[in-house]
Design an enzyme around this catalytic site. Structure first.
Site, mmCIF file in Angstrom:
data_model
loop_
_atom_site.group_PDB
_atom_site.id
_atom_site.type_symbol
_atom_site.label_atom_id
_atom_site.label_comp_id
_atom_site.label_asym_id
_atom_site.label_seq_id
_atom_site.Cartn_x
_atom_site.Cartn_y
_atom_site.Cartn_z
ATOM 1 N N ILE A 58 3.162 -28.775 14.959
ATOM 2 C CA ILE A 58 4.552 -29.182 15.151
ATOM 3 C C ILE A 58 4.579 -30.590 15.727
ATOM 4 C CG2 ILE A 58 6.707 -28.683 16.371
ATOM 5 C CD1 ILE A 58 6.189 -25.769 15.982
ATOM 6 N N ALA A 103 3.074 -33.828 19.926
ATOM 7 C CA ALA A 103 2.859 -32.787 18.907
ATOM 8 C C ALA A 103 2.005 -31.685 19.517
ATOM 9 C CB ALA A 103 2.149 -33.367 17.692
ATOM 10 N N LYS A 104 1.932 -30.567 18.867
ATOM 11 C CA LYS A 104 1.024 -29.504 19.300
ATOM 12 C C LYS A 104 0.764 -28.610 18.110
ATOM 13 C CE LYS A 104 -0.654 -28.082 23.349
ATOM 14 N NZ LYS A 104 -0.797 -28.980 24.495
ATOM 15 N N GLY A 105 -0.338 -27.904 18.169
ATOM 16 C CA GLY A 105 -0.628 -26.965 17.092
ATOM 17 C C GLY A 105 -1.520 -25.874 17.611
ATOM 18 N N ASP A 144 -7.354 -28.038 23.360
ATOM 19 C CA ASP A 144 -6.412 -27.355 24.247
ATOM 20 C C ASP A 144 -7.073 -26.014 24.572
ATOM 21 O OD1 ASP A 144 -3.391 -27.818 25.133
ATOM 22 O OD2 ASP A 144 -3.557 -25.701 24.679
#
Ligand code: GLU
Length: 412
Positions: A58, A103-105, A144
């Protein structure tokens, strides 16, 4: 009814919008992610079956620079969680003023159930699925929860097969493979700098201060080691299997050795067993949630004994707990500043990749200190001028920077 992760983040943001008297025309723009990608990742398992996993990337905002943020592997990964984490990255990069967006996923998976080869296939296939959306100048993933330098090495390699040598496509790579010295410790070190500055503002020191740390992964264990080395007293630590406490202070190098030998902090001699829940409310000066989000809630916030909470994890404090802490005079060092050391050194790694030049560890640590302290000065000014909490000040600082970039670029 308690709020989900995105609602909680948006609540904190809305407080900052109100404080800044932000024109309503920006609100939807700043709250809404610019792109959401959901992918299926099918891999062959070691037993010949096919494993099907769902992954996300995202991209929340890129007005200040390429999208930036980690990839997590965890059974709880879902759209709501990744959305809120992507948004937090936008504000985090803005607070420390590194030229990135947010952003992150992640993949909904329990990585402990996969072999190393399955994990490698999963990571490579995930990159295949998101390759068109990421890149050294567009979107730069990083480690992460449950991802690390080895995973970044596979991802860098997989991306480079398609687009040619591209070390800047991910950060948090192994030092031997275009990673940066000091990146591994950076999030923990940043947390240390944050609490050091907050204590110093009250004329206090790290020495002798009692710390309780929930989570002993990359962030928690580095924080414990660095705090211990600085003379802080680590009175409790925990991991997924449970915790240990000793009011006189744990010998962290020996805890590390025990962890290495047994795979957990549990069973360490010279400490009393303690549950993860008990750790959050144990007698200490500084509580450091360094694991999952949403662990401090209305059910335990009244019982927290710490005076300061360092948000080493992303989103550990529910809105209700935040209000209880504010009423009780417990100061939260917000995630978007406290744990920004990781992405700050990711920025240094990315610039080293771009320059094809290696910085010394000393330079990395010196610059990290400077970025964290500069952010603190700006947060302090905002707190004084606006008479608000540290969290609201950090969000307000970040929102004003993102809004400024949005304005300068225009929407045309
Ligand atoms: N996953 C880390 C965070 O939540 C680091 C992100 C990065 O380095 O891009 O801040």
């Amino acid at each position: 009814m308690s709020m989900n992760a995105t609602e909680t983040t948006n609540h904190y943001l809305t407080q900052a919008f109100d404080l800044l008297e932000l024109s309503p025309r920006y609100k939807t723009l700043l709250l809404t992610p610019s792109r959401e990608l959901r992918v299926e990742i099918a891999i062959e398992l070691d037993d010949g079956n096919i494993g099907n996993f769902i992954g996300y990337r995202i991209q929340h905002d890129n007005s200040r620079g390429p999208y930036k943020g980690g990839l997590r592997y965890h059974p709880d990964v879902d759209l709501d969680e990744v959305r809120s984490l992507a948004s937090l990255m936008t504000w985090k990069t803005a607070v420390v003023n590194v030229p990135f967006g947010g952003a992150k996923g992640g993949i909904q998976v329990d990585p402990t159930k996969l072999s190393r080869r399955e994990l490698e296939r999963l990571s490579r296939r995930f990159i295949d699925q998101i390759a068109e959306l990421i890149g050294p100048d567009t979107d730069i993933p990083a480690p992460d929860m449950n991802t690390n330098a080895a995973v970044m090495a596979w991802m860098f390699d997989q991306y480079s097969k398609r687009y040619g040598f591209s070390p800047g496509v991910v950060t948090g790579k192994p030092v031997e493979l275009h990673g940066s010295l000091g990146r591994d410790a950076a999030t923990g070190r940043g947390c240390l700098i944050a609490i050091r500055e907050v204590l110093a503002a009250e004329g206090k020191k790290l020495t002798g201060t009692r710390f309780a740390i929930q989570g002993f992964g990359n962030v928690g264990s580095w924080f414990a080691r660095l705090i211990h080395a600085e003379g802080g007293r680590v009175v409790a630590v925990s991991d997924v299997k449970g915790g240990i406490s000793n009011p006189d202070g744990l010998d962290i190098p020996r805890v590390m050795a025990h962890l290495k030998a047994t795979g957990s902090v549990v069973g360490f001699a010279g400490a009393t067993p303690i549950s993860n829940e008990e750790l959050l409310t144990c007698a200490c000066d500084v509580l450091v949630p360094a694991a999952l989000g949403h662990v401090l809630t209305r059910d335990n916030a009244e019982k927290v004994q710490a005076k300061w909470v360092v948000e080493a994890a992303n989103g550990p404090t529910s809105m209700e707990a935040d209000q209880i802490f504010e009423r009780r005079g417990i100061v939260c060092l917000p995630d978007i500043w406290a744990n920004a050391g990781g992405v700050t050194v990711s920025y240094f790694e990315w610039t080293q990749n771009t320059q094809k030049f290696r910085w010394s560890e000393e330079q990395v640590n010196r610059e990290l200190d400077k970025y964290m302290v500069d952010a603190w000065r700006s947060i302090q000014t905002m707190m004084k001028e606006r008479r608000c909490s540290m969290r609201t000040a950090a969000f307000a600082l970040a929102v004003s920077r993102v809004k400024e970039a949005t304005d300068l670029r225009g929407l045309g």
